[in-house]
Design an enzyme around this catalytic site. Structure first.
Site, PDB file in Angstrom:
ATOM      1  N   HIS A 142       0.818  -1.210   0.000  1.00 47.75           N
ATOM      2  CA  HIS A 142       0.000   0.000   0.000  1.00 47.75           C
ATOM      3  C   HIS A 142       0.852   1.261   0.000  1.00 47.75           C
ATOM      4  CE1 HIS A 142      -3.916  -2.051   1.598  1.00 47.75           C
ATOM      5  NE2 HIS A 142      -3.591  -2.412   0.379  1.00 47.75           N
ATOM      6  N   ARG A 190      -2.552  -3.026 -16.334  1.00 48.72           N
ATOM      7  CA  ARG A 190      -2.480  -4.153 -15.396  1.00 48.72           C
ATOM      8  C   ARG A 190      -3.761  -4.191 -14.572  1.00 48.72           C
ATOM      9  NH1 ARG A 190       2.418  -1.249 -14.989  1.00 48.72           N
ATOM     10  NH2 ARG A 190       4.227  -2.355 -15.855  1.00 48.72           N
ATOM     11  N   ARG A 192      -4.686  -6.177 -19.908  1.00 50.59           N
ATOM     12  CA  ARG A 192      -4.163  -7.512 -19.616  1.00 50.59           C
ATOM     13  C   ARG A 192      -5.055  -8.148 -18.559  1.00 50.59           C
ATOM     14  NH1 ARG A 192       1.733  -8.019 -17.059  1.00 50.59           N
ATOM     15  NH2 ARG A 192       0.619  -7.261 -15.216  1.00 50.59           N
ATOM     16  N   GLU A 233       5.836 -14.289 -22.920  1.00 46.74           N
ATOM     17  CA  GLU A 233       6.742 -14.175 -21.773  1.00 46.74           C
ATOM     18  C   GLU A 233       7.449 -15.486 -21.494  1.00 46.74           C
ATOM     19  OE1 GLU A 233       4.453 -11.651 -18.561  1.00 46.74           O
ATOM     20  OE2 GLU A 233       3.032 -12.872 -19.707  1.00 46.74           O
ATOM     21  N   ASN A 266      10.093  -8.383 -19.090  1.00 42.77           N
ATOM     22  CA  ASN A 266      10.521  -8.585 -17.707  1.00 42.77           C
ATOM     23  C   ASN A 266      10.579 -10.069 -17.353  1.00 42.77           C
ATOM     24  OD1 ASN A 266      10.351  -5.840 -17.764  1.00 42.77           O
ATOM     25  ND2 ASN A 266       8.706  -5.662 -16.272  1.00 42.77           N
ATOM     26  N   ASP A 267       9.449 -10.762 -17.510  1.00 47.66           N
ATOM     27  CA  ASP A 267       9.445 -12.203 -17.218  1.00 47.66           C
ATOM     28  C   ASP A 267      10.249 -12.979 -18.251  1.00 47.66           C
ATOM     29  OD1 ASP A 267       8.164 -12.723 -14.803  1.00 47.66           O
ATOM     30  OD2 ASP A 267       6.182 -12.451 -15.676  1.00 47.66           O
ATOM     31  N   ARG A 292      14.706 -11.841 -11.351  1.00 49.84           N
ATOM     32  CA  ARG A 292      14.901 -10.408 -11.582  1.00 49.84           C
ATOM     33  C   ARG A 292      14.805  -9.599 -10.293  1.00 49.84           C
ATOM     34  NH1 ARG A 292       9.278  -8.030 -13.866  1.00 49.84           N
ATOM     35  NH2 ARG A 292       7.858  -9.606 -13.084  1.00 49.84           N
ATOM     36  N   CYS A 338       6.294  -4.590 -24.260  1.00 49.37           N
ATOM     37  CA  CYS A 338       5.720  -3.748 -23.201  1.00 49.37           C
ATOM     38  C   CYS A 338       6.432  -3.899 -21.863  1.00 49.37           C
ATOM     39  CB  CYS A 338       4.230  -4.061 -23.036  1.00 49.37           C
ATOM     40  SG  CYS A 338       3.878  -5.754 -22.526  1.00 49.37           S
TER      41      CYS A 338
END
Length: 758
Positions: free
Chosen positions: A370, A477, A513, A612, A635-636, A646, A683
């Site tokens: 948060h 996302r 996504r 990915e 990224n993945d 990562r 992306c």
């Protein structure tokens, strides 16, 4: 007749303890009297009081029942023996036969071979074990839950005696953490990018509680309930602050936090502790120490994060009880404050003057906590998982936060300070220069048009589409709103939210996504099993296909939100064509359902897959016949290609995205997509770095989705680049066997006048 009213026995014991602690006797004398009193009250033949000392040793400080020479002589390491096990796990133990316990160790100087049963509790302060309190009996006694609760309450009171420095120096209670004078660089994990130069401000919400034992239970309950009401009013005022107005996931975080503040279970446990004889503030502190000790054993990422919300609230409630303003931020804040904390709740960050906060450094946390979500909404650089930073930094230390590289420089030398100061100035100058690019197209010098989109996960971030002149949203996302709620959102709630996203995009395309949860992204209302390798486990499309009702509800909401508009839907982490086919079948079912109901359908529905998982590349020809577009999630993909976590700072620089294996992989995908005329994009973070983005263009990519703040730097690079010479250069470079091609690509940019950030 014995009075057996609940809580009376511990209250009587606490009253006698209070009388002893109020005397002016030496601390050791009082402690000796206290252990005799506890043994007498709990009908035990032994009572032992251990204090945690430097080097994680537990020293016997006071005892009744053992041989006299054992006091200050007997020492156990944390984890050694039953006592050490209590300290290691921060949990009580009640054993009818302690000598049969696998952790039992015999110390001949104590004479404890006579005693069989044992009950011990950790002495906690701020969630950290600072000692152990133990009672023992010769018989095989079965201790009751009420006995354990009484001993825990007593331990809570005695914790203040240890923490106050009466028995050992306060410095010995702190971890030993390196040199406090020399410059130091610490590694962490990027939660939000950017650079901050400023002065360290240690977030120290710990409140000193002087009055532990209640004299009037009814009065303490009344004080608690009034403080809770005051806290709720103060939180409402805090959340009305102008810099967090408007829609966005940060608002959902605030609502979730408000619900935690009203948690009936938490408040009832505090009431129970008051019934046990503690003052309201001591009860709050006891419950919070219990929660932190218990939660420290939990592996679930979401549950671990919620402990910081409870800690935030506990400290806030304590301040209201003590007549303070309830804020964690005390005293005058420097104009360039870098807040350093173990972790914190979202409201604690808001306590600080936003105009003066330059950065945030956390020992713990996650990018989806948060406080990280609130910090991103306020554009504050954040680094998490900076190990032992609180023990290595002092209030007022100069500090540099390099959020882009996940590094913290403590007491940096003059050369480092000057370098970062110049870097900040260059960034500011370049930002001013970039502003002129907003309304200019992203076109290379040889006429290649590049679509520049943004990756977002917060409604608040959608304003960047307009602000930076992006062409749309290449990755939205959808999981973030799910993660900050306490229950699964309904179809109408989801549809309303997705509709707001499309409204704020003002006609620009938005690629949604579907849920990418699992791994390090945990929903609070799901029970998930521990996995040895969660990043490669039950997550994303695997969960959605195993729980098709969940995916169908999300797809239904997206279709309703997209009524009359173009809708782009993308499925994450597809490992083979069969998974994509199954997901698309569910979408077709929802389309048919909406059509039968007479609902207004989207003007067009485009369906894509994220590449990915490397296995999908070996089915690319078959996949391209089914998808409307393809998006590479770098990224993945990078961590799967190199089997490289990562999130591990040790490996973050080990493998380069600008290496021959990566360029060959991406080049092959681009060539296959172009051959059949299917739109494709990238992306991940790779597209957000101008040098990497330049390389992607050379490989044939004409659609990039980037972090909003990098739109202008990437656009500046594009408008200074000729794509054709770069493509020719890369055709030869891809045959290289070097580990990294970064320096050679930088040299190409210099030689051809390509604009890259300093």
């Amino acid at each position: 007749m014995t009075d057996t009213r609940p809580g009376l026995k511990p209250r009587q014991l606490l009253a006698r303890l209070r009388d002893i602690m109020a005397t002016h006797e030496l601390a050791q004398v009082r402690l000796d009297r206290i252990v005799r009193l506890i043994a007498e009250d709990l009908a035990a033949e032994v009572c032992s009081f251990y204090v945690r000392r430097a080097g994680d040793l537990l020293e016997l400080f006071a005892n009744v029942g053992f041989k006299e020479q054992a006091v200050h002589f007997t020492r156990l390491r944390v984890g050694e023996g039953v006592v050490g096990d209590i300290a290691a796990h921060a949990r009580p133990l009640a054993l009818s036969d302690a000598q049969s316990h696998p952790k039992f160790v015999f110390r001949p100087e104590t004479g404890e071979e006579l005693y069989h049963s044992l009950m011990g509790v950790p002495i906690l302060r701020g969630g950290r074990v600072i000692g152990v309190l133990v009672v023992q009996n010769k018989t095989f006694r079965r201790y009751l839950d009420e006995d354990v609760e009484t001993l825990q309450t007593v331990a809570m009171v005695l914790a203040e005696m240890v923490a106050g420095g009466e028995l050992i120096g306060k410095a010995e209670l702190l971890p030993a953490d390196g040199n406090a004078l020399l410059p130091l660089r610490l590694e962490g994990v990027r939660f939000n990018g950017g650079i901050a130069i400023g002065t360290a401000v240690l977030h120290e919400p710990q409140v000193a509680v002087d009055r532990m034992v209640a004299t009037d239970i009814g009065h303490e309950h009344a004080r608690l309930h009034q403080a809770v009401a005051d806290m709720h009013g103060a939180l409402d005022a805090l959340f009305r602050k102008g810099d967090l107005q408007g829609a966005g996931e940060h608002r959902e975080v605030i609502e979730t936090y408000r619900m935690i503040a009203e948690d009936a279970g938490w408040l009832s446990r505090i009431d129970e502790a008051i019934n046990g004889g503690l003052t309201a503030e001591a009860a709050v502190q006891k419950v919070q120490s219990d929660i932190r000790a218990r939660m420290s054993q939990v592996q679930d990422a979401y549950l671990k994060e919620r402990i910081h919300d409870f800690e935030d609230l506990a400290h806030r409630l304590l301040r209201h009880l003590l007549g303070e303003d309830g804020k964690a931020a005390q005293g005058e804040l420097p104009t360039d404050a870098v807040i350093v904390a173990r972790n914190m709740g979202p409201a604690q960050l808001l306590d600080y003057d936003r105009a003066k906060v330059r950065g945030l450094v956390l020992e713990e946390g996650t990018a989806t906590s948060h406080v990280a979500i609130i910090a991103r909404a306020l554009d504050i650089p954040v680094i998490g998982h900076v190990r032992d930073v609180l023990g290595r930094i002092e209030n007022g230390d100069p500090v540099i936060v390099d959020g882009d590289r996940g590094q913290v420089f403590i007491r940096p030398g003059e050369d480092i300070q000057l370098a970062f100061a110049e870097n900040l100035k260059a960034i500011a100058r370049q930002r001013d220069a970039y502003a002129d690019l907003k309304d200019l197209p992203a076109v290379t010098l040889d006429g290649q048009r590049i679509d520049l989109l943004v990756n977002v996960g917060l409604l608040a971030e959608l304003e960047h589409v307009e602000r930076f002149g992006a062409d749309g949203v290449g990755l939205y996302r959808t999981e973030v709103p799910f993660m900050v709620r306490s229950d699964f959102p309904t179809v109408p709630e989801q549809a309303q939210f997705y509709g707001r996203v499309l409204d704020q995009a003002h006609g620009r395309p938005v690629v949604f996504r579907t849920l990418d949860v699992g791994g390090d992204k945990v929903l609070p209302y799901w029970q998930t099993a521990d996995e040895e390798n969660p990043a490669m486990g039950w997550r994303a499309i695997r969960i959605s296909l195993d729980r098709p009702a969940m995916l169908r509800q999300q797809l239904r909401a997206l279709l309703r939100a997209g009524a009359g508009r173009d809708l782009y839907v993308m499925f994450p982490m597809i490992a083979d064509v069969a998974e994509f086919s199954a997901a698309r079948d569910l979408l077709d079912m929802e389309l048919d359902r909406e059509r039968r109901l007479g609902a207004t359908l989207p003007a067009a529905v485009q369906v894509g897959a994220m590449l990915e998982v490397p296995s999908l590349a070996f089915q690319l020809p078959a996949l391209l016949k089914q998808v409307d577009f393809l998006s590479i999630g770098s990224n993945d993909l990078m961590q799967f290609l190199f089997a490289c976590d990562r999130g591990n700072p040790r490996l973050s620089e080990r493998y380069d995205m600008l290496s021959p294996p990566v360029l060959n992989f991406l080049g092959s995908v681009a060539e296959q997509c172009a051959a059949v005329g299917k739109p494709f994009s990238l992306c991940g973070e790779m597209a957000s770095r101008p040098l990497e983005a330049m390389t992607l263009i050379g490989l044939g990519f004409r659609r990039l989705s980037v972090v909003p703040a990098t739109v202008w730097p990437v656009k500046a690079m594009i408008r200074s680049l000729r794509a054709a010479p770069l493509a020719d250069y890369l055709a030869d470079l891809r045959q290289s066997t070097q580990r990294s091609l970064r320096e050679r690509l930088k040299a190409f940019a210099r030689d051809h006048g390509v604009v890259l950030p300093p």
